[in-house]
Design a protein around this motif. Structure first.
Motif, PDB file in Angstrom:
ATOM      1  N   ARG A  64      -6.570  -8.020  10.976  1.00  0.00           N
ATOM      2  CA  ARG A  64      -7.546  -7.772  10.275  1.00  0.00           C
ATOM      3  C   ARG A  64      -7.181  -7.520   9.014  1.00  0.00           C
ATOM      4  NH1 ARG A  64      -5.760  -2.793   8.873  1.00  0.00           N
ATOM      5  NH2 ARG A  64      -4.866  -2.081  10.547  1.00  0.00           N
ATOM      6  N   GLY A  92      -6.540  -5.405   5.619  1.00  0.00           N
ATOM      7  CA  GLY A  92      -5.927  -4.133   5.454  1.00  0.00           C
ATOM      8  C   GLY A  92      -6.803  -3.276   4.230  1.00  0.00           C
ATOM      9  N   ASP A  93      -6.646  -1.766   4.708  1.00  0.00           N
ATOM     10  CA  ASP A  93      -7.426  -1.217   3.696  1.00  0.00           C
ATOM     11  C   ASP A  93      -6.522   0.012   3.457  1.00  0.00           C
ATOM     12  OD1 ASP A  93      -9.107   0.811   2.642  1.00  0.00           O
ATOM     13  OD2 ASP A  93     -10.755   0.917   4.494  1.00  0.00           O
ATOM     14  N   PRO A  94      -6.270  -0.067   2.159  1.00  0.00           N
ATOM     15  CA  PRO A  94      -6.965  -0.228   0.861  1.00  0.00           C
ATOM     16  C   PRO A  94      -6.372  -1.782   0.306  1.00  0.00           C
ATOM     17  CG  PRO A  94      -5.263   1.233   0.379  1.00  0.00           C
ATOM     18  CD  PRO A  94      -5.189   1.118   1.837  1.00  0.00           C
ATOM     19  N   GLU A  95      -5.564  -2.396   0.935  1.00  0.00           N
ATOM     20  CA  GLU A  95      -5.121  -3.767   0.429  1.00  0.00           C
ATOM     21  C   GLU A  95      -6.162  -4.782   0.127  1.00  0.00           C
ATOM     22  OE1 GLU A  95      -3.807  -2.334   3.141  1.00  0.00           O
ATOM     23  OE2 GLU A  95      -1.605  -3.014   3.424  1.00  0.00           O
ATOM     24  N   GLY A 120      -4.324   6.593   5.900  1.00  0.00           N
ATOM     25  CA  GLY A 120      -4.657   5.354   6.118  1.00  0.00           C
ATOM     26  C   GLY A 120      -4.417   4.459   4.950  1.00  0.00           C
ATOM     27  N   LYS A 175       1.305   4.779   1.789  1.00  0.00           N
ATOM     28  CA  LYS A 175       0.746   5.394   2.976  1.00  0.00           C
ATOM     29  C   LYS A 175       0.667   6.967   2.932  1.00  0.00           C
ATOM     30  CE  LYS A 175       0.823   1.787   6.210  1.00  0.00           C
ATOM     31  NZ  LYS A 175       1.671   0.659   5.704  1.00  0.00           N
ATOM     32  N   TYR A 188      -2.150 -10.156   9.287  1.00  0.00           N
ATOM     33  CA  TYR A 188      -1.463  -9.078   8.213  1.00  0.00           C
ATOM     34  C   TYR A 188      -0.251  -8.927   8.981  1.00  0.00           C
ATOM     35  CZ  TYR A 188      -1.245  -4.205   6.632  1.00  0.00           C
ATOM     36  OH  TYR A 188      -0.808  -3.063   6.055  1.00  0.00           O
ATOM     37  N   ASN A 241      -1.259  -6.843  12.166  1.00  0.00           N
ATOM     38  CA  ASN A 241      -2.573  -6.447  12.193  1.00  0.00           C
ATOM     39  C   ASN A 241      -3.425  -7.546  12.097  1.00  0.00           C
ATOM     40  OD1 ASN A 241      -2.184  -3.673  12.105  1.00  0.00           O
ATOM     41  ND2 ASN A 241      -1.828  -3.820   9.819  1.00  0.00           N
ATOM     42  N   ASP A 257       0.940  -1.070   0.161  1.00  0.00           N
ATOM     43  CA  ASP A 257      -0.148  -0.014  -0.026  1.00  0.00           C
ATOM     44  C   ASP A 257       0.844   1.297  -0.186  1.00  0.00           C
ATOM     45  OD1 ASP A 257       0.856   0.380   2.709  1.00  0.00           O
ATOM     46  OD2 ASP A 257      -1.389   0.717   3.186  1.00  0.00           O
TER      47      ASP A 257
HETATM   48  N1  GLY Z   1      -3.221  -0.233   5.046  1.00  0.00           N
HETATM   49  C1  GLY Z   1      -2.868  -0.530   6.289  1.00  0.00           C
HETATM   50  C2  GLY Z   1      -3.743  -0.728   7.254  1.00  0.00           C
HETATM   51  O1  GLY Z   1      -4.708  -1.529   6.904  1.00  0.00           O
HETATM   52  O2  GLY Z   1      -3.492  -0.904   8.321  1.00  0.00           O
END
Ligand code: GLY
Ligand code: AMP
Length: 417
Positions: free
Chosen positions: A281, A283-286, A220, A208, A263, A279, A206
């Motif tokens: 959960r 990822g966002d935006p992955e 994010g 950032k 993650y 992480n 991603d």
């Molecule tokens: N893309 C980073 C996150 O979801 O923490």
């Protein structure tokens, strides 16, 4: 299967889209959801994912038999423990295992205990000791708040006064880590696990920073690619051997009973891969670029994980590539306006483009309005990352509202152009 997805971001829209394409779905609910999820299932705007009673009541009312938790805050509060107690199958780790993300000191101790390469770090709870240490050191550091901070808990700075001010503020109600600064390139590795087996999904990266060429403030995430062209099989083997395998061995030894997605946020340095963070959960935006590449029925996949049958699951991954670009509101990641009217979004063919909403809402005229800083992820799909990029940028120009902006260089550092 009646599914409830918890969240309202573009990540949860992409999860909802995967479920909507599953042959197993007989009911699809999203709490609270956004305009995009509302086109695929039933939004439950009054259900709060961070309130276990509210989620339990919705599960009872709608006969939910699979819950998918999108973000970290409900996991850290123990939503999985609460739902499992009532016999409701739920995708995500329970509270104790979610500490791998919700406590930086817990995860750093875990990494050190299981000899996983990670930056050297020192924990502080006392302001004077922290400031004295910062005055004395002669190497670059990163400051990390121990607890969850919605992406605002990490400071990368070379200015000691700024570091001390940030750390002093954190120490008012938390502890912190001072961590050695690592240089290299970042990649995100995702492992699905049912507590017995795990499988790795294609590698993502991603982007950032808010500015072009990875300059400016942290966000994010302003875009993502999947898979990452520079990750060859030798590097992947090294990542597995030094980071993934010791992590799962450690989780078994600690009896963490982890089910869901893990993650790994990695920095690939000159000395090899280092683990920056876990992480617990997606990822966002992955996720918005990763899930379109999963060909298997998503309902079956999540059910296999919850029934501890992942080892026998025939996971199919597409050979395509995906590139996602985030469309943000003017001012983000600082202050921004909400309630901006979005111009009508064209319908794109799903095999070339996907548009995922984040926190959008509708008004009485059924206009789509923004309600956050990152408002959409526009994904291009292609036979390789180059034509995925062309498609993403053709479409992103057609998703807009007053002041909307996006980075024009997502993926560029991997293309030599
Ligand atoms: N893309 C980073 C996150 O979801 O923490
Ligand atoms: P974290 O929440 O630990 O992933 O940190 C957020 C972001 O800060 C990471 O994605 C990196 O871009 C950056 N970061 C974290 N730790 C380090 C480090 N030790 N060296 C350099 N950058 C880091």
């Amino acid at each position: 299967m009646k599914v409830l997805v918890l969240g309202s971001g573009a990540r949860e829209h992409s999860v909802t889209w995967k479920y909507a394409n599953s042959k197993r779905i007989s009911g699809l609910y999203i709490a609270p959801g956004n305009c995009g999820t509302g086109e695929l299932g039933t939004n439950l705007p009054d259900v709060n994912p961070e309130n276990i009673d509210s989620v339990l009541a919705a599960c009872e009312e709608y006969g939910i038999n699979q819950v998918f938790v999108g973000s970290e805050a409900p996991l850290a509060l123990g939503i999985v423990d609460g739902l499992k107690e009532k016999g409701i199958p739920v995708f995500g780790p329970h509270k104790a295992a979610a500490r791998l993300e919700s406590s930086k000191t817990f995860s750093k101790n875990f990494m050190e205990k299981y000899s996983i390469p990670t930056a050297r770090a020192k924990e502080f709870s006392d302001k004077d000791a922290f400031c004295k240490y910062i005055d004395e050191i002669d190497f670059r550091v990163v400051i990390k708040k121990n607890g969850l901070a919605a992406g605002k808990g990490v400071l990368e700075s070379e200015d000691k006064e700024e570091i001390k001010a940030f750390g002093t503020k954190v120490l008012e109600d938390d502890t912190l880590l001072v961590e050695e600064f690592l240089t290299g390139f970042e990649v995100s590795i995702f492992a699905l696990t049912d507590g017995l087996d795990y499988v790795l999904l294609p590698t993502c990266a991603d982007f950032k920073k808010a500015g072009e060429n990875d300059k400016g403030l942290n966000t994010g995430g302003m875009g993502a690619i999947c898979p990452v062209p520079i990750i060859g099989s030798a590097l992947m083997e090294e990542i597995k051997k030094t980071i993934v395998v010791p992590t799962f061995d450690g989780m078994t030894a600690e009896n963490l009973g982890y089910q869901g997605i893990l993650y790994f946020g990695l920095m690939i340095t000159e000395k090899g891969p280092y683990l920056l963070e876990y992480n617990t959960r997606f990822g966002d935006p992955e996720t918005q670029v990763l899930l379109p590449l999963i060909e298997s029925d998503f309902g079956n996949l999540i059910e296999a994980i919850l029934n501890q049958k992942l080892g026998a699951f025939p996971l199919r991954i597409s050979h395509k590539s995906a590139l996602g670009v985030v469309v943000a509101a003017e001012g983000y990641p600082g202050d921004y306006e909400k309630g901006l009217k979005v111009k009508p979004i064209p319908v794109f063919p799903e095999d070339s483009n996907l548009v995922f909403h984040a926190s959008t809402v509708t008004n009485e005229n059924r206009d789509v309005l923004t309600s956050g800083g990152r408002c959409f992820t526009v994904v291009g799909l292609g036979q390789n990352i180059l034509n995925a990029r062309t498609r993403a940028y053709e479409a992103v120009a057609r998703v807009n509202f007053s002041g909307s902006w996006f980075r024009s260089d997502i993926g560029k550092k991997y293309f030599n152009d």
